[in-house]
Design an enzyme around this catalytic site. Structure first.
Site: not given
Ligand code: HXC
Length: 262
Positions: A69, A113, A116, A136
């Site tokens: 998400a 997400g 999911e 998460e």
């Molecule tokens: C918003 C995101 C994002 C996310 C990545 N980006 N994941 N933006 N929401 N979930 C953005 C980053 O901010 C970054 O933007 C760009 O995408 C590239 O990501 P990087 O982090 O620079 O890439 P990398 O170093 O290769 O790392 C990849 C990654 C990391 C390991 C996937 O991005 C990451 O940990 N992302 C979050 C994953 C996460 O926690 N997902 C769960 C979310 S909560 P900029 O502008 O800096 O270039 C969830 C709850 C669901 O899903 C609930 C029900 C729907």
């Protein structure tokens, strides 16, 4: 209909084709926001209603199926906005209404997400680059679109607990061993493989595919005897279809069946 966060195309040659949906927010690694989920829901329902479409494939980019998400979109939400605003309610489960088979073709990250969403599809095909996880917990929160429910059903309680409680990602091979994905394929051929699987199903009987999907989903919603009863009733009902007549006649006549999907 034109979309901003997804791309849609129709692929294939036969009478029934494949609806291909590509998640398309590459700069955010296909992070799922309200607009993307609304568009995905609309595209899924449109393909499901289209008689010329047999199956649907959802895919992302080489780097990410979806990294979860959109954290930027939810970081400052209050409880009431989260509850009433529909960020993870509106259109997050639309995919469950789709009666045709849906394949997730996953390369790169399928996190939170994103994982999911993949688990809400009927078949997950993984590129060897795929990484699955529910991170998460590292954000001080928990899954909100079925992760704590579908992951244990897919991989068992022991592995699900470890993944959910630590936020560790698992690679494609581990995901296949654990039962989360149907098959791992080289990244370069992921989409071709997914379209080939869809193409095979497009040749089969539409009503039977729908009933198999309904029965398998029933296995995860109800007890054994209820599920077996549902399956038996559906099996019996298929004797009212042209496709059952054709499929069995073709076998006996040693020829390829030509299903009419009714
Ligand atoms: C918003 C995101 C994002 C996310 C990545 N980006 N994941 N933006 N929401 N979930 C953005 C980053 O901010 C970054 O933007 C760009 O995408 C590239 O990501 P990087 O982090 O620079 O890439 P990398 O170093 O290769 O790392 C990849 C990654 C990391 C390991 C996937 O991005 C990451 O940990 N992302 C979050 C994953 C996460 O926690 N997902 C769960 C979310 S909560 P900029 O502008 O800096 O270039 C969830 C709850 C669901 O899903 C609930 C029900 C729907």
């Amino acid at each position: 209909m034109s979309y901003e966060c997804i791309l849609t195309e129709v692929r294939g040659e036969g009478a029934r084709k494949t609806g291909l949906i590509t998640l398309n927010r590459p700069k955010q690694l296909n992070a799922l926001n309200g607009q993307l989920m609304d568009e995905l829901g609309a595209a899924l329902l449109a393909f499901d209603a289209d008689e010329g479409i047999g199956c649907i494939v959802i895919t992302g980019s080489e780097k990410a199926f979806a990294a979860g998400a959109d954290i930027a979109a939810m970081a400052t939400l209050g409880y009431m906005e989260a509850y009433t605003g529909g960020f993870i309610t509106r259109n997050w489960e639309t995919i469950r209404q789709v009666r045709k088979p849906v394949i997730a073709a996953v390369a790169g990250f399928a996190l939170g997400g994103g994982n999911e969403l993949a688990m809400m599809c009927d078949i997950i095909l993984a590129a060897d680059t795929a990484k699955f996880g529910q991170p998460e917990i590292k954000l001080g929160t928990i899954p909100g679109a079925g992760g704590t429910q579908r992951l244990p059903r897919a991989v068992g309680k022991a592995k699900a607990m470890e993944l959910l409680l630590t936020g560790r990602m698992m690679g494609a091979e581990e995901a296949e061993r654990a039962g989360l994905v149907a098959r791992v394929v080289p990244a370069a051929s992921l989409l071709d493989e997914a379209l080939a699987v869809a193409g095979q199903m497009n040749e089969l009987s539409g009503p039977s595919l729908m009933m198999i999907k309904e029965c398998v989903n029933e296995a995860f919603e109800s007890g054994l005897s209820t599920g077996v009863r549902t399956e038996r009733h559906m099996f019996q009902s298929l004797f009212g279809t042209e496709d059952q007549r054709e499929g069995m006649a073709a076998f006996l006549e040693k020829r390829k069946p030509a299903f009419r999907h009714r």
